[in-house]
Design an enzyme around this catalytic site. Structure first.
Site, PDB file in Angstrom:
ATOM      1  N   TRP A  33       0.841  -1.193   0.000  1.00  0.00           N
ATOM      2  CA  TRP A  33       0.000   0.000   0.000  1.00  0.00           C
ATOM      3  C   TRP A  33       0.874   1.240   0.000  1.00  0.00           C
ATOM      4  O   TRP A  33       1.973   1.226   0.524  1.00  0.00           O
ATOM      5  CB  TRP A  33      -0.916   0.010   1.230  1.00  0.00           C
ATOM      6  CG  TRP A  33      -1.741  -1.218   1.283  1.00  0.00           C
ATOM      7  CD1 TRP A  33      -1.464  -2.377   1.967  1.00  0.00           C
ATOM      8  CD2 TRP A  33      -2.939  -1.454   0.572  1.00  0.00           C
ATOM      9  NE1 TRP A  33      -2.418  -3.307   1.734  1.00  0.00           N
ATOM     10  CE2 TRP A  33      -3.359  -2.767   0.880  1.00  0.00           C
ATOM     11  CE3 TRP A  33      -3.712  -0.705  -0.295  1.00  0.00           C
ATOM     12  CZ2 TRP A  33      -4.498  -3.332   0.355  1.00  0.00           C
ATOM     13  CZ3 TRP A  33      -4.857  -1.273  -0.808  1.00  0.00           C
ATOM     14  CH2 TRP A  33      -5.233  -2.565  -0.491  1.00  0.00           C
ATOM     15  N   HIS A  34       0.368   2.294  -0.573  1.00  0.00           N
ATOM     16  CA  HIS A  34       1.056   3.578  -0.562  1.00  0.00           C
ATOM     17  C   HIS A  34       0.385   4.456   0.482  1.00  0.00           C
ATOM     18  O   HIS A  34      -0.792   4.775   0.363  1.00  0.00           O
ATOM     19  CB  HIS A  34       0.979   4.254  -1.933  1.00  0.00           C
ATOM     20  CG  HIS A  34       1.636   3.477  -3.011  1.00  0.00           C
ATOM     21  ND1 HIS A  34       3.003   3.399  -3.136  1.00  0.00           N
ATOM     22  CD2 HIS A  34       1.125   2.720  -4.005  1.00  0.00           C
ATOM     23  CE1 HIS A  34       3.307   2.643  -4.168  1.00  0.00           C
ATOM     24  NE2 HIS A  34       2.185   2.209  -4.709  1.00  0.00           N
ATOM     25  N   GLN A  35       1.123   4.812   1.498  1.00  0.00           N
ATOM     26  CA  GLN A  35       0.590   5.685   2.539  1.00  0.00           C
ATOM     27  C   GLN A  35       0.640   7.121   2.036  1.00  0.00           C
ATOM     28  O   GLN A  35       1.719   7.653   1.776  1.00  0.00           O
ATOM     29  CB  GLN A  35       1.394   5.541   3.833  1.00  0.00           C
ATOM     30  CG  GLN A  35       1.382   4.134   4.379  1.00  0.00           C
ATOM     31  CD  GLN A  35      -0.024   3.656   4.705  1.00  0.00           C
ATOM     32  OE1 GLN A  35      -0.808   4.380   5.305  1.00  0.00           O
ATOM     33  NE2 GLN A  35      -0.347   2.446   4.310  1.00  0.00           N
ATOM     34  N   LEU A  36      -0.510   7.728   1.884  1.00  0.00           N
ATOM     35  CA  LEU A  36      -0.596   9.095   1.369  1.00  0.00           C
ATOM     36  C   LEU A  36      -1.195  10.011   2.424  1.00  0.00           C
ATOM     37  O   LEU A  36      -2.014   9.595   3.231  1.00  0.00           O
ATOM     38  CB  LEU A  36      -1.481   9.138   0.119  1.00  0.00           C
ATOM     39  CG  LEU A  36      -1.132   8.188  -1.016  1.00  0.00           C
ATOM     40  CD1 LEU A  36      -2.164   8.304  -2.130  1.00  0.00           C
ATOM     41  CD2 LEU A  36       0.247   8.476  -1.551  1.00  0.00           C
ATOM     42  N   PRO A  78       1.523   6.167  -7.211  1.00  0.00           N
ATOM     43  CA  PRO A  78       2.081   7.503  -6.970  1.00  0.00           C
ATOM     44  C   PRO A  78       3.610   7.578  -7.011  1.00  0.00           C
ATOM     45  O   PRO A  78       4.171   8.653  -6.793  1.00  0.00           O
ATOM     46  CB  PRO A  78       1.584   7.809  -5.556  1.00  0.00           C
ATOM     47  CG  PRO A  78       1.555   6.482  -4.898  1.00  0.00           C
ATOM     48  CD  PRO A  78       1.085   5.521  -5.975  1.00  0.00           C
TER      49      PRO A  78
END
Length: 100
Positions: A33-36, A78
């Site tokens: 997962w990409h933590q944004l 991203p």
């Protein structure tokens, strides 16, 4: 727990928008997962963590060079944008030191 909470809010928002059916799948462990948005970029220190150059409002000698500065996500990975923002911050730092 946070992901479960947000999945429930997403289902609620789809229903409120008139969706007659929503597909909801369990998250895949180890998928990644990409933590944004954990260190949001903005001009207001009360609503963001870093300025437009990815510098902490509270400690301008610290630069955050990851996707945490995004205020929202998109439909695409991203990584390229995160890399571009990191390069932009580095170029700004070098220019300020007369090395660009």
């Amino acid at each position: 727990a946070i992901l479960d909470f947000n999945r429930a809010r997403a289902r609620e928002s789809f229903a409120a928008a008139g969706a007659s059916r929503t597909l909801d799948f369990e998250l895949m462990p180890g998928f990644g997962w990409h933590q944004l948005g954990t260190t949001r970029m903005g001009t207001d220190p009360m609503a963001s963590v870093v300025d437009r150059w990815s510098r902490l409002h509270e400690s301008p000698n610290v630069i955050v060079a990851d996707a945490g500065v995004f205020v929202t996500g998109s439909s695409l990975n991203p990584t390229a944008t995160a890399c571009a923002l990191a390069l932009r911050a580095a170029e700004r730092l070098l220019a300020e030191r007369g090395r660009a």
